[in-house]
Design a protein around this motif. Structure first.
Motif, PDB file in Angstrom:
ATOM      1  N   SER A 159       0.827  -1.203   0.000  1.00 49.30           N
ATOM      2  CA  SER A 159       0.000   0.000   0.000  1.00 49.30           C
ATOM      3  C   SER A 159       0.866   1.259   0.000  1.00 49.30           C
ATOM      4  CB  SER A 159      -0.897   0.017   1.241  1.00 49.30           C
ATOM      5  OG  SER A 159      -0.095   0.198   2.394  1.00 49.30           O
ATOM      6  N   ALA A 160       0.229   2.394  -0.217  1.00 52.99           N
ATOM      7  CA  ALA A 160       0.924   3.681  -0.180  1.00 52.99           C
ATOM      8  C   ALA A 160       1.499   3.935   1.207  1.00 52.99           C
ATOM      9  CB  ALA A 160      -0.032   4.805  -0.590  1.00 52.99           C
ATOM     10  N   GLU A 161       0.765   3.560   2.249  1.00 50.92           N
ATOM     11  CA  GLU A 161       1.248   3.755   3.618  1.00 50.92           C
ATOM     12  C   GLU A 161       2.498   2.919   3.878  1.00 50.92           C
ATOM     13  OE1 GLU A 161      -2.098   2.967   2.991  1.00 50.92           O
ATOM     14  OE2 GLU A 161      -2.610   5.100   3.031  1.00 50.92           O
ATOM     15  N   GLU A 162       2.496   1.675   3.403  1.00 48.01           N
ATOM     16  CA  GLU A 162       3.663   0.807   3.580  1.00 48.01           C
ATOM     17  C   GLU A 162       4.868   1.353   2.812  1.00 48.01           C
ATOM     18  OE1 GLU A 162       1.533  -3.556   4.080  1.00 48.01           O
ATOM     19  OE2 GLU A 162       1.636  -2.642   2.091  1.00 48.01           O
ATOM     20  N   TRP A 163       4.614   1.870   1.611  1.00 47.50           N
ATOM     21  CA  TRP A 163       5.686   2.442   0.795  1.00 47.50           C
ATOM     22  C   TRP A 163       6.282   3.672   1.471  1.00 47.50           C
ATOM     23  CZ3 TRP A 163       5.360   7.198  -2.031  1.00 47.50           C
ATOM     24  CH2 TRP A 163       6.467   7.459  -2.838  1.00 47.50           C
ATOM     25  N   LYS A 164       5.414   4.553   1.984  1.00 47.78           N
ATOM     26  CA  LYS A 164       5.897   5.752   2.671  1.00 47.78           C
ATOM     27  C   LYS A 164       6.702   5.371   3.913  1.00 47.78           C
ATOM     28  CE  LYS A 164       2.408   9.004   1.076  1.00 47.78           C
ATOM     29  NZ  LYS A 164       1.318   9.897   1.471  1.00 47.78           N
ATOM     30  N   LYS A 165       6.232   4.365   4.641  1.00 48.72           N
ATOM     31  CA  LYS A 165       6.952   3.915   5.833  1.00 48.72           C
ATOM     32  C   LYS A 165       8.332   3.397   5.447  1.00 48.72           C
ATOM     33  CE  LYS A 165       6.823   0.617   9.644  1.00 48.72           C
ATOM     34  NZ  LYS A 165       6.053  -0.449  10.306  1.00 48.72           N
ATOM     35  N   GLN A 166       8.399   2.602   4.395  1.00 49.14           N
ATOM     36  CA  GLN A 166       9.686   2.071   3.963  1.00 49.14           C
ATOM     37  C   GLN A 166      10.634   3.199   3.548  1.00 49.14           C
ATOM     38  OE1 GLN A 166      10.240   0.027   0.135  1.00 49.14           O
ATOM     39  NE2 GLN A 166      11.295  -1.593   1.270  1.00 49.14           N
ATOM     40  N   LYS A 167      10.135   4.188   2.834  1.00 49.86           N
ATOM     41  CA  LYS A 167      10.962   5.316   2.411  1.00 49.86           C
ATOM     42  C   LYS A 167      11.475   6.095   3.617  1.00 49.86           C
ATOM     43  CE  LYS A 167      11.191   5.056  -1.963  1.00 49.86           C
ATOM     44  NZ  LYS A 167      12.484   4.691  -2.522  1.00 49.86           N
ATOM     45  N   LEU A 168      10.621   6.288   4.593  1.00 50.15           N
ATOM     46  CA  LEU A 168      11.007   6.998   5.808  1.00 50.15           C
ATOM     47  C   LEU A 168      12.084   6.211   6.566  1.00 50.15           C
ATOM     48  CD1 LEU A 168      10.644   9.324   7.787  1.00 50.15           C
ATOM     49  CD2 LEU A 168       8.640   8.149   8.694  1.00 50.15           C
ATOM     50  N   MET A 169      11.910   4.910   6.673  1.00 43.02           N
ATOM     51  CA  MET A 169      12.891   4.080   7.374  1.00 43.02           C
ATOM     52  C   MET A 169      14.224   4.065   6.624  1.00 43.02           C
ATOM     53  SD  MET A 169      11.254   3.326  10.041  1.00 43.02           S
ATOM     54  CE  MET A 169      11.873   1.933  10.927  1.00 43.02           C
ATOM     55  N   GLN A 170      14.181   4.094   5.293  1.00 49.78           N
ATOM     56  CA  GLN A 170      15.415   4.156   4.515  1.00 49.78           C
ATOM     57  C   GLN A 170      16.129   5.487   4.747  1.00 49.78           C
ATOM     58  OE1 GLN A 170      13.959   3.433   0.527  1.00 49.78           O
ATOM     59  NE2 GLN A 170      14.208   1.227   0.699  1.00 49.78           N
ATOM     60  N   ALA A 171      15.377   6.567   4.837  1.00 48.62           N
ATOM     61  CA  ALA A 171      15.975   7.887   5.084  1.00 48.62           C
ATOM     62  C   ALA A 171      16.642   7.924   6.453  1.00 48.62           C
ATOM     63  CB  ALA A 171      14.911   8.978   4.973  1.00 48.62           C
ATOM     64  N   ILE A 172      16.001   7.320   7.447  1.00 47.36           N
ATOM     65  CA  ILE A 172      16.586   7.271   8.791  1.00 47.36           C
ATOM     66  C   ILE A 172      17.860   6.425   8.768  1.00 47.36           C
ATOM     67  CG2 ILE A 172      16.251   6.438  11.155  1.00 47.36           C
ATOM     68  CD1 ILE A 172      13.250   7.220  10.792  1.00 47.36           C
ATOM     69  N   ALA A 173      17.817   5.302   8.080  1.00 43.55           N
ATOM     70  CA  ALA A 173      18.992   4.421   8.006  1.00 43.55           C
ATOM     71  C   ALA A 173      20.168   5.124   7.330  1.00 43.55           C
ATOM     72  CB  ALA A 173      18.641   3.136   7.257  1.00 43.55           C
ATOM     73  N   ALA A 174      19.883   5.995   6.377  1.00 47.00           N
ATOM     74  CA  ALA A 174      20.938   6.699   5.637  1.00 47.00           C
ATOM     75  C   ALA A 174      21.418   7.970   6.345  1.00 47.00           C
ATOM     76  CB  ALA A 174      20.432   7.047   4.239  1.00 47.00           C
ATOM     77  N   LEU A 175      20.798   8.314   7.458  1.00 47.15           N
ATOM     78  CA  LEU A 175      21.127   9.548   8.168  1.00 47.15           C
ATOM     79  C   LEU A 175      22.583   9.579   8.626  1.00 47.15           C
ATOM     80  CD1 LEU A 175      20.021  12.194   9.474  1.00 47.15           C
ATOM     81  CD2 LEU A 175      19.552  10.826  11.506  1.00 47.15           C
ATOM     82  N   ASP A 176      23.259  10.679   8.332  1.00 49.30           N
ATOM     83  CA  ASP A 176      24.630  10.889   8.793  1.00 49.30           C
ATOM     84  C   ASP A 176      24.554  11.410  10.222  1.00 49.30           C
ATOM     85  OD1 ASP A 176      27.265  11.522   9.270  1.00 49.30           O
ATOM     86  OD2 ASP A 176      27.337  13.181   7.830  1.00 49.30           O
ATOM     87  N   THR A 177      24.825  10.547  11.174  1.00 48.39           N
ATOM     88  CA  THR A 177      24.676  10.924  12.584  1.00 48.39           C
ATOM     89  C   THR A 177      25.812  11.802  13.088  1.00 48.39           C
ATOM     90  OG1 THR A 177      25.717   8.863  13.285  1.00 48.39           O
ATOM     91  CG2 THR A 177      23.302   8.888  13.174  1.00 48.39           C
ATOM     92  N   SER A 178      26.885  11.933  12.329  1.00 48.46           N
ATOM     93  CA  SER A 178      28.008  12.757  12.793  1.00 48.46           C
ATOM     94  C   SER A 178      27.578  14.217  12.969  1.00 48.46           C
ATOM     95  CB  SER A 178      29.186  12.668  11.819  1.00 48.46           C
ATOM     96  OG  SER A 178      28.854  13.242  10.569  1.00 48.46           O
ATOM     97  N   VAL A 179      26.569  14.640  12.243  1.00 43.99           N
ATOM     98  CA  VAL A 179      26.038  16.007  12.360  1.00 43.99           C
ATOM     99  C   VAL A 179      25.443  16.235  13.757  1.00 43.99           C
ATOM    100  CG1 VAL A 179      24.317  17.608  11.417  1.00 43.99           C
ATOM    101  CG2 VAL A 179      25.535  16.051   9.902  1.00 43.99           C
ATOM    102  N   TYR A 180      24.983  15.176  14.386  1.00 41.46           N
ATOM    103  CA  TYR A 180      24.300  15.277  15.673  1.00 41.46           C
ATOM    104  C   TYR A 180      25.189  14.889  16.863  1.00 41.46           C
ATOM    105  CZ  TYR A 180      20.460  15.654  12.449  1.00 41.46           C
ATOM    106  OH  TYR A 180      19.644  16.057  11.426  1.00 41.46           O
TER     107      TYR A 180
END
Length: 172
Positions: free
Chosen positions: A98-119
């Motif tokens: 579903s669209a909700e599942e797709w959006k969730k997956q995209k959001l989780m991918q963005a979090i996984a790719a986050l450069d934490t050194s900035v924080y």
């Protein structure tokens, strides 16, 4: 005598993360297998293949395509493979669900790719309100990602936060 109003939130060294900003804004296109069911119940291979050959794949060009079946039917695995074979050359992305599942997956991918050194050693506020609903899993994952590096993690808005985590002060 006029007093200067100081915006303490703007002057604080808070880093704000808005998870809603990481949700894709594009609207995906649905490829519903319901339209290919025989008598609304099953997929018959020969007829399915023929119907797919008649499908104008160009309408899916450069689009994110969500593949699903809105009818209560058992779909054989090879049917998804045939759809992927048809759409992969033209679509930007294929997703089963579903669209909700797709959006969730995209959001989780963005979090996984986050450069934490900035924080690193920063005070971080994970924004809590918005127009788009944010899956609970995203809040769990952003906390999991930031906890090893952030000085503190808070939830909410910079003017009103709920403390989530604070790095212990070093002992002397």
């Amino acid at each position: 005598m006029s007093e200067v109003i100081v915006n303490k939130v703007a002057e604080s060294a808070l880093q704000t993360i808005d998870l809603e900003a990481w949700i894709p804004k594009e609207e995906p296109v649905l490829f519903d297998l319901k339209d290919f069911l025989f008598m609304g119940l099953i997929i018959k291979e020969k007829e399915f293949r023929a119907s797919l050959q008649q499908t104008d794949a160009s309408v899916y060009k450069d689009k994110t395509v969500l593949i699903s079946c809105s009818a209560d039917a058992i779909i054989p695995m090879w049917a998804y493979m045939l759809v992927a074979s048809l759409l992969q050359p033209v679509a930007k992305e294929l997703f089963l669900g579903s669209a909700e599942e797709w959006k969730k997956q995209k959001l989780m991918q963005a979090i996984a790719a986050l450069d934490t050194s900035v924080y690193k050693d920063q005070r971080v506020v994970v924004k809590g309100c918005g127009d788009e609903p944010i899956p609970e899993a995203a809040y769990l994952e952003i906390t999991n990602k930031l906890r090893p590096v952030a000085k503190s993690i808070m939830y909410g808005e910079p003017c009103s936060t709920v403390p989530i985590f604070k790095q212990p002060k070093p002992t002397v």
